[in-house]
Design an enzyme around this catalytic site. Structure first.
Site, PDB file in Angstrom:
ATOM      1  N   ASN A 155      18.483   4.046 -13.890  1.00 14.74           N
ATOM      2  CA  ASN A 155      17.343   3.178 -14.155  1.00 14.74           C
ATOM      3  C   ASN A 155      16.917   3.407 -15.604  1.00 14.74           C
ATOM      4  O   ASN A 155      16.718   4.550 -16.023  1.00 14.74           O
ATOM      5  CB  ASN A 155      16.191   3.496 -13.201  1.00 14.74           C
ATOM      6  CG  ASN A 155      16.518   3.146 -11.758  1.00 14.74           C
ATOM      7  OD1 ASN A 155      17.227   2.175 -11.501  1.00 14.74           O
ATOM      8  ND2 ASN A 155      16.011   3.924 -10.820  1.00 14.74           N
TER       9      ASN A 155
ATOM     10  N   ASP B  99      17.548  14.576  -4.731  1.00 15.22           N
ATOM     11  CA  ASP B  99      16.311  13.831  -4.974  1.00 15.22           C
ATOM     12  C   ASP B  99      15.275  14.253  -3.931  1.00 15.22           C
ATOM     13  O   ASP B  99      15.583  14.406  -2.741  1.00 15.22           O
ATOM     14  CB  ASP B  99      16.570  12.319  -4.889  1.00 15.22           C
ATOM     15  CG  ASP B  99      15.446  11.509  -5.497  1.00 15.22           C
ATOM     16  OD1 ASP B  99      15.686  10.854  -6.532  1.00 15.22           O
ATOM     17  OD2 ASP B  99      14.323  11.529  -4.944  1.00 15.22           O
ATOM     18  N   ILE B 100      14.041  14.421  -4.365  1.00 14.70           N
ATOM     19  CA  ILE B 100      12.977  14.886  -3.481  1.00 14.70           C
ATOM     20  C   ILE B 100      12.597  13.812  -2.458  1.00 14.70           C
ATOM     21  O   ILE B 100      11.997  14.116  -1.424  1.00 14.70           O
ATOM     22  CB  ILE B 100      11.752  15.319  -4.329  1.00 14.70           C
ATOM     23  CG1 ILE B 100      10.882  16.301  -3.585  1.00 14.70           C
ATOM     24  CG2 ILE B 100      10.942  14.126  -4.811  1.00 14.70           C
ATOM     25  CD1 ILE B 100       9.864  17.021  -4.467  1.00 14.70           C
TER      26      ILE B 100
ATOM     27  N   HIS C  27      18.942  10.468 -16.078  1.00 13.88           N
ATOM     28  CA  HIS C  27      19.498  10.997 -14.830  1.00 13.88           C
ATOM     29  C   HIS C  27      20.257   9.888 -14.133  1.00 13.88           C
ATOM     30  O   HIS C  27      19.830   8.742 -14.123  1.00 13.88           O
ATOM     31  CB  HIS C  27      18.399  11.544 -13.909  1.00 13.88           C
ATOM     32  CG  HIS C  27      17.270  10.587 -13.690  1.00 13.88           C
ATOM     33  ND1 HIS C  27      16.281  10.387 -14.630  1.00 13.88           N
ATOM     34  CD2 HIS C  27      16.984   9.750 -12.668  1.00 13.88           C
ATOM     35  CE1 HIS C  27      15.428   9.487 -14.195  1.00 13.88           C
ATOM     36  NE2 HIS C  27      15.835   9.059 -12.997  1.00 13.88           N
TER      37      HIS C  27
HETATM   38  P1  AMP Z   1      13.752   7.190 -11.565  1.00 15.95           P
HETATM   39  O1  AMP Z   1      12.661   6.485 -10.803  1.00 15.95           O
HETATM   40  O2  AMP Z   1      15.040   6.419 -11.674  1.00 15.95           O
HETATM   41  O3  AMP Z   1      13.240   7.689 -12.892  1.00 15.95           O
HETATM   42  O4  AMP Z   1      14.142   8.446 -10.678  1.00 15.95           O
HETATM   43  C1  AMP Z   1      13.354   9.602 -10.631  1.00 15.95           C
HETATM   44  C2  AMP Z   1      13.663  10.251  -9.332  1.00 15.95           C
HETATM   45  O5  AMP Z   1      13.193  11.576  -9.390  1.00 15.95           O
HETATM   46  C3  AMP Z   1      13.009   9.616  -8.102  1.00 15.95           C
HETATM   47  O6  AMP Z   1      14.016   9.147  -7.209  1.00 15.95           O
HETATM   48  C4  AMP Z   1      12.169  10.740  -7.509  1.00 15.95           C
HETATM   49  O7  AMP Z   1      12.185  10.746  -6.088  1.00 15.95           O
HETATM   50  C5  AMP Z   1      12.844  11.956  -8.089  1.00 15.95           C
HETATM   51  N1  AMP Z   1      12.013  13.137  -8.210  1.00 15.95           N
HETATM   52  C6  AMP Z   1      10.734  13.197  -8.660  1.00 15.95           C
HETATM   53  N2  AMP Z   1      10.310  14.467  -8.672  1.00 15.95           N
HETATM   54  C7  AMP Z   1      11.345  15.229  -8.225  1.00 15.95           C
HETATM   55  C8  AMP Z   1      11.525  16.625  -8.016  1.00 15.95           C
HETATM   56  N3  AMP Z   1      10.550  17.529  -8.272  1.00 15.95           N
HETATM   57  N4  AMP Z   1      12.716  17.050  -7.532  1.00 15.95           N
HETATM   58  C9  AMP Z   1      13.693  16.168  -7.261  1.00 15.95           C
HETATM   59  N5  AMP Z   1      13.583  14.835  -7.445  1.00 15.95           N
HETATM   60  C10 AMP Z   1      12.423  14.375  -7.934  1.00 15.95           C
END
Ligand code: AMP
Length: 117
Positions: free
Chosen positions: A90, A35-36, A103
């Site tokens: 989520n 996760d970023i 995810h």
């Molecule tokens: P959700 O809020 O459950 O939909 O999770 C989406 C997740 O994606 C969040 O925890 C973000 O930090 C993560 N995220 C968003 N953009 C990226 C990216 N480019 N690479 C890795 N993780 C990401």
């Protein structure tokens, strides 16, 4: 949505290599990347390579792919941590979903609290 890839989907672009990601594991149909914006020492997203909007859509469309996703999540938690982890899907904006490509968040590497609301 259950097509192979969806337009303007961030995680479809990561799967396609069009957006960079720190990939930690993959299998035939699933990929795992960090996760970023990590919320724990180990915070990895485990994503089917096909586009499905959320976990209930995936479960209905392809239960074996959901099982593959869970298996890769378990492998990641064993490789990067001690095999103890929280797995979070989520589902829906009010539950915190911001990317509408299913995810699992693998959260591990620390004693975890429990304050979801
Ligand atoms: P959700 O809020 O459950 O939909 O999770 C989406 C997740 O994606 C969040 O925890 C973000 O930090 C993560 N995220 C968003 N953009 C990226 C990216 N480019 N690479 C890795 N993780 C990401």
């Amino acid at each position: 949505m259950t097509s192979e890839a969806a337009a303007d989907c961030l995680f479809c672009k990561i799967v396609a290599g069009q957006v960079p990601a720190d990939v930690v594991a993959s299998s035939d149909r699933v990929i795992a990347f960090r996760d970023i914006s990590p919320k724990a020492p180990v915070h990895v997203l485990v994503v089917p390579k096909e586009h499905h909007g959320d976990v209930s859509v995936l479960a209905a469309a392809d239960p074996s792919l959901l099982a593959d996703l869970v298996a890769l999540a378990d492998e990641v938690a064993t490789e990067l941590s001690d095999g103890q982890y929280r797995l979070i899907f989520n589902s829906g904006p009010r539950a915190g979903q911001s990317v509408f490509h299913v995810h699992a968040h693998v959260i591990s590497g620390a004693k975890l609290g429990w304050t979801p609301a």
